[in-house]
Design an enzyme around this catalytic site. Structure first.
Site, short mmCIF file in Angstrom:
data_model
loop_
_atom_site.label_atom_id
_atom_site.label_comp_id
_atom_site.label_asym_id
_atom_site.label_seq_id
_atom_site.Cartn_x
_atom_site.Cartn_y
_atom_site.Cartn_z
N ASP A 32 0.83 -1.20 0.00
CA ASP A 32 0.00 0.00 0.00
C ASP A 32 0.86 1.25 0.00
OD1 ASP A 32 -2.20 -1.61 0.05
OD2 ASP A 32 -2.68 -1.27 2.17
N LYS A 112 -27.64 -13.70 -8.55
CA LYS A 112 -28.33 -12.45 -8.86
C LYS A 112 -27.96 -11.43 -7.78
CE LYS A 112 -32.85 -10.41 -9.89
NZ LYS A 112 -32.73 -9.27 -8.96
N GLU A 167 -23.86 -4.76 -12.52
CA GLU A 167 -24.64 -4.46 -11.32
C GLU A 167 -23.74 -3.81 -10.29
OE1 GLU A 167 -28.71 -5.13 -9.72
OE2 GLU A 167 -27.77 -5.29 -11.69
N LYS A 287 -30.26 -18.45 -17.57
CA LYS A 287 -30.46 -17.91 -18.92
C LYS A 287 -29.88 -18.86 -19.95
CE LYS A 287 -28.11 -14.24 -17.66
NZ LYS A 287 -27.36 -12.96 -17.62
#
Length: 663
Positions: A32, A112, A167, A287
């Site tokens: 970092d 989902k 999403e 799907k």
């Protein structure tokens, strides 16, 4: 200058690579400290040489640009939603339908994610803009906020032009961190990660979005080509693999399956992971994997026929009910709550749950010491489903409803209209605290920063006894409170001062009259115009008003008949609270029409749309019925949209709604 330009480009390339490895592939190639040093060096060079500015520089990840509003974007490919199925029988029906149309179908099965859908557009390998789904046809340009999401590649390794769909979500760790900070500041807590992600992505200040720790999964290619030298594969699964190669964050835990048993097995496997994942999921998407076969199966009006979303039932766990304790609300209702042995449920540790009311305890025969079944209503609020009677040992205790208020030791009475037990003491300290919180809430006087924690401290320090006392507070009073500095104190005093002009509509709702919500409060304000006139209202007059029934009318008249109500209202007037209606006379464009608003609208909040409806003579209702004129639907519209379709109620977009108003 050429050397400086080369150094800037090299730093950008290195930082982009390290960020992709860390945020997409969970690999830390440098420390970092080293990354931060390179980042600061790039910031310094860019500040000194603005001629080399690049909208897709890694330094843009921190945000900072503030917009006046979001511009509308018309999607080149419609962003549809999915048909939900809630049982394996319904899923099997879908599988049979597709099998009747195409031979030997293979399906992609993936989680989902419970987030906000967006489309990302790239031209010649560079991120150009990103937009929300909106109504599926028109969304909002939220590019500045999307650039702050570290897992979105701003430059691709190849000069490709395409559009992908993903999403945006808030990881649970970020969600908990945000709520810890908000609680410390006395701000309202975020309801759930999905709502938090949606709100963060619609911040006009991109630095705010950058601070929220958002992430994204890409799950579809909308248009364009993923290769420079060949066509896209026909397999959706292989396209996701290719997107992963290009640096996109794609779904984990996905498979290709060719049969019912394999699909069900994977859905169940994903379901067992729900509590362990770093993000929220609410189902699994099934799907057709073949893109060419999808076109054979076809599309519905708003949903494809080649895919469905299997929605998981609420996760349930068994644990021990240790005790039942009472919480006293602002209207004096005694609500029983369960103290539980801590149990991990839907991603969080649950040690308390609501029991709603005394009747439910009796009807479900829930006893102290029982093994009980717990779930989260709407995956948010823990509740007791029932007890496991076969696990009783005989030592369980039948709960006896209290006869006195636990907060003030006053008598309680049974309210048959609400199956509730209520404290009748108007000076009950618990009622006082909850009443002040309601008065300050967003839908009421909207006093930003006055949360329950600060209210309790104000009461404990004898600074506030009722809502009128809020308007006598001084900055030095607030500064004395724990974790409240001068700036926070001044901000709170300013918010209290601003609330004086909220208007009669908000004030009536803020007073906490039983049965009176925001809609009824606005209706009363429109009828009587001033708070003084409300004291003369009669049951008969009120019953003549739409949305006001006899029970509500009697509650209103009883409230204004009490001497303490008169005293409180007089004190509010004396402290400068405006007690007249601020609403403009209603127009006639929507007169006689009833609207139900559902989902996330592209450019306005739902309460803004409701306000427009009321200002133009219409009515905004919370539930769909045969009396509903229109359903105004935005992104992620749920059960209300389904019911509207079942009843044949016209469904309109925000754009159509604004057209009705001539805007």
């Amino acid at each position: 200058m050429e050397n400086i330009k080369r150094e800037i480009e090299e730093l950008r390339a290195k930082l982009s690579h390290y960020a992709k490895m860390y945020y997409v592939y969970d690999v830390s190639e440098i420390s970092d400290f080293e990354y931060d040093a390179m980042f600061r060096k790039l910031q310094e060079l860019e500040a000194a040489h603005p001629e080399f500015d690049d909208a897709n520089s890694p330094t843009k990840r921190v945000g900072g640009r503030v917009l006046d509003k979001f511009e509308k974007v018309t999607h080149t490919v419609q962003m549809g939603s999915l048909t939900d199925v809630f049982s394996f029988d319904e899923l099997n029906d879908f599988l049979f339908r597709t099998k009747d149309i195409v031979e030997e179908p293979i399906y992609s099965v993936e989680p989902k994610i419970d987030g906000l859908s967006v489309a990302l557009t790239y031209e010649k390998g560079e991120f150009v803009f990103g937009a929300t789904r909106g109504d599926g046809f028109v969304g909002e340009d939220v590019s500045e906020n999307l650039r702050t999401i570290n897992s979105i590649p701003l430059k691709l390794p190849e000069p490709l032009t395409f559009c992908v769909r993903g999403e945006v979500y808030m990881p649970r760790e970020s969600f908990y961190k945000q709520n810890e900070q908000r609680e410390a500041l006395g701000q309202p807590l975020l309801a759930n990660p999905r709502n938090a992600a949606a709100g963060s992505l619609r911040q006009l200040d991109s630095s705010v979005a950058a601070s929220r720790g958002l992430d994204i999964f890409i799950f579809n290619l909308q248009s364009g080509n993923l290769y420079t030298d060949r066509e896209n594969p026909d397999s959706h699964f292989e396209m996701l693999d290719r997107l992963s190669e290009l640096g996109f964050h794609v779904f984990p835990h996905r498979i290709r399956a060719n049969g019912y048993d394999e699909i069900i097995s994977h859905i169940e496997s994903i379901g067992t992971l729900r509590g362990e994942l770093a993000f929220d999921i609410d189902g699994a998407v099934i799907k057709l994997d073949s893109i060419s076969k999808r076109s054979v199966v076809g599309e519905g009006t708003t949903t494809p026929k080649w895919a469905v979303a299997y929605k998981y039932p609420p996760e349930q766990k068994q644990t021990k009910l240790i005790d039942i304790f009472i919480q006293v609300g602002r209207t004096g209702v005694l609500t029983p709550n369960a103290l539980l042995e801590p149990v991990r449920l839907a991603g969080t540790t649950v040690s308390k749950a609501t029991l709603h009311n005394m009747d439910i305890i009796r009807e479900k025969d829930i006893r102290i010491g029982d093994t009980v079944i717990v779930q989260k209503a709407g995956d948010i609020i823990p509740e007791i489903v029932g007890s496991v009677k076969e696990k009783r040992s005989g030592s369980e205790i039948v709960y006896v409803a209290p006869t006195i208020c636990p907060a003030c030791n006053s008598a309680v009475e049974r309210d048959e209209s609400q199956s509730a037990i209520r404290c009748v003491n108007e000076l009950c300290p618990a009622k006082r605290s909850r009443s002040i919180a309601h008065f300050a809430s967003k839908g009421a006087m909207n006093i930003d920063g006055l949360g329950q924690q600060i209210i309790d401290m104000l009461i404990a320090n004898n600074l506030v006894n009722d809502v009128a006392d809020l308007y006598s507070l001084k900055t030095e009073d607030i500064e004395k409170l724990d974790r409240m500095g001068e700036k926070s104190a001044k901000n709170l005093i300013s918010a209290i001062e601003n609330s004086k002009s909220a208007g009669l509509e908000r004030l009536i709702y803020a007073l906490g009259i039983r049965q009176v919500g925001e809609v009824a409060a606005a209706t009363i304000a429109a009828k009587y115009k001033t708070l003084a006139a409300c004291f003369g209202a009669t049951v008969e007059e009120l019953c003549d008003i739409d949305d006001i029934g006899e029970i509500t009318a009697r509650s209103i008249v009883e409230f204004f008949a009490r001497p303490e109500s008169r005293k409180l209202c007089d004190e509010l007037v004396a402290r400068g609270v405006f007690t007249e209606s601020t609403a403009a006379p209603a127009g006639e464009k929507l007169a006689g029409l009833t609207f139900v608003i559902t989902g996330t609208l592209p450019t306005m909040k739902r309460d803004e749309a409701a306000e427009l409806i009321k200002k133009n003579g219409g009515k905004a209702s919370s539930s769909v019925s045969k009396k509903t004129s229109y359903v105004l639907a935005g992104e992620e519209a749920g059960s209300k949209l389904t019911k509207a379709n079942e009843l044949g109620i016209p469904v309109i977009t925000e754009e159509q709604f604004l057209n009705m108003l001539g805007k």
